[in-house]
Scaffold this motif. Structure first.
Motif, PDB file in Angstrom:
ATOM      1  N   LEU A 219      56.290  42.314  58.795  1.00 40.53           N
ATOM      2  CA  LEU A 219      56.910  41.071  59.255  1.00 40.53           C
ATOM      3  C   LEU A 219      56.771  40.924  60.770  1.00 40.53           C
ATOM      4  N   ALA A 223      54.782  37.919  62.718  1.00 40.31           N
ATOM      5  CA  ALA A 223      55.388  37.062  63.741  1.00 40.31           C
ATOM      6  C   ALA A 223      54.598  37.098  65.041  1.00 40.31           C
ATOM      7  N   ALA A 344      59.005  34.598  59.266  1.00 38.85           N
ATOM      8  CA  ALA A 344      58.514  35.362  60.413  1.00 38.85           C
ATOM      9  C   ALA A 344      57.414  34.606  61.144  1.00 38.85           C
TER      10      ALA A 344
END
Length: 413
Positions: A219, A223, A344
């Motif tokens: 994640l 991001a 994310a």
């Protein structure tokens, strides 16, 4: 190619159009609803914020339901949102329509990726996800020019009527072509990965999936990878016009070049991830870092800028299929993890755009967001490399004849 994948891609195309088309319509919407440019801008940022929150909330609320009916219901929600936008008598109703449409975005792509994987053999999972996301990437290419063309000829409301029609067709296609068994909620998950009697839709399984270090690392890499690309993309129009010397009318076709790179990168990344997922992700992030740095150095060259904006799209989206299959594999297929991956990416988008804007405000020039984006992606590359090394070490330890199981269960999940 399974017909169900085409139906999912059509849904992704419609949802992607809703996200991107508004950028080319803001001046018309602003005049039509008698609001300021700043207020009209909330039709974009409000959508993004709703996606980030809705991807988690809606996915959690529907986790115990069969996935095919949920997907159809999400597209119906999308139709309602765009219908509200098409008939909106004032700005609050228009904003409400955008919020309603955005609620379906994250969960559709999260659940859709899980359903897409079940339509093909396991060794083609990332390619199946790439096909579903092909609708989103194509909408990125066509979204702004489509909205501008329809809006110019028949008014901005006609654009949302057209998207509403696409949504109706997509809902019918998913209801007809996606087999029900592909959307059934698995009981027990993969063998040996979920405790006996636990279902992947139960609260225990949903929460326990986030105990995995690999889920959080993936994640974070998602991001940062998205954030770096979007931090650069958000200000490309200024880079092209103020640094490269292109006219404002050139920006539209340059963004089409970027979108073509997204399409190519998505499909190449899906194929590569099925062959060697972690290596593909590392190469994608490294390639994006190098491309953004080169873009910053060569932004004054029109020819180089055209090539580099295409490569930005290629490397920027090549990691998407692999990131999705990686996080859902380590989370044992729980829908909430798929939704979290979409959240994310949107959090990363907001972070990248904010940091790029700060760099410009600090007087660092219109190439600064490219270097800021490169720095953010470099952090994502470091996280992804660490995750891959940690997983490889866990596998070696787990397969060692002196050890019955990995001493770091989190790393092997």
């Amino acid at each position: 190619m399974p017909a169900g994948l085409v139906a999912l891609a059509l849904g992704g195309f419609g949802i992607g159009l809703t996200e991107f088309v508004i950028a080319g319509l803001l001046p018309q919407v602003s005049r039509g609803l008698a609001v300021s440019e700043v207020a009209a801008g909330w039709l974009i940022s409000g959508y993004a914020l709703t996606v980030a929150v809705g991807a988690i909330a809606v996915t959690a609320a529907t986790a115990r339901l069969p996935r095919k009916p949920v997907l159809v219901g999400l597209v119906v929600l999308f139709v309602i949102g765009n219908l509200l936008s098409a008939v909106a008598p004032n700005y609050p109703v228009m904003l409400l329509g955008r919020v309603v449409a955005a609620l379906c975005h994250g969960t559709f792509f999260g659940l859709g990726s899980l359903v897409a994987r079940r339509l093909v053999p396991p060794e083609r999972a990332s390619r199946a996800v790439a096909v579903m996301f092909a609708g989103l990437t194509v909408s990125n290419v066509l979204g702004v020019p489509f909205g501008a063309l329809v809006g110019e000829r028949w008014g901005w409301r006609a654009t949302f009527w057209a998207i509403t029609g696409i949504g109706v067709i997509a809902a019918a296609a998913i209801a007809t072509l996606v087999p029900y068994w592909a959307g059934e909620v698995p009981a027990g998950g993969r063998a040996g990965k979920v405790p006996a009697g636990d279902r992947t839709d139960s609260l225990r399984a949903q929460v326990s999936a986030f105990r995995s270090t690999q889920v959080w690392l993936t994640l974070a890499a998602t991001a940062l990878g998205y954030g770096g690309m979007f931090g650069a993309f958000s200000y490309l129009a200024y880079t092209f016009t103020e640094v490269t010397g292109f006219s404002s009318t050139d920006v539209a076709w340059l963004l089409v070049v970027y979108g073509a790179g997204l399409v190519a990168g998505n499909m190449a990344g899906g194929r590569g991830a099925d062959h060697n997922r972690d290596l593909t992700l590392i190469v994608s992030l490294a390639g994006l870092t190098a491309t953004l740095i080169a873009f910053g150095l060569l932004a004054s060259s029109p020819a180089a800028s055209v090539v580099l904006v295409f490569l930005t799209g290629v490397f920027g989206f090549a990691s998407v299929p692999g990131m999705i299959t990686r996080v859902t594999d380590h989370a044992h297929g729980v829908p909430l993890a798929a939704g979290a991956n979409v959240s994310a990416s949107n959090i990363g988008n907001a972070l990248g755009a904010w940091l790029g804007g700060l760099a410009i405000s600090a007087g660092l020039g219109y190439t600064a967001p490219l270097y800021v984006g490169a720095g953010i992606v470099l952090l994502g590359l470091a996280v992804m490399t660490y995750a891959a090394v940690r997983q490889a070490h866990a596998r070696e330890t787990h397969s060692s004849p002196n050890s019955a199981r990995s001493p770091d269960r989190k790393a092997s999940m």
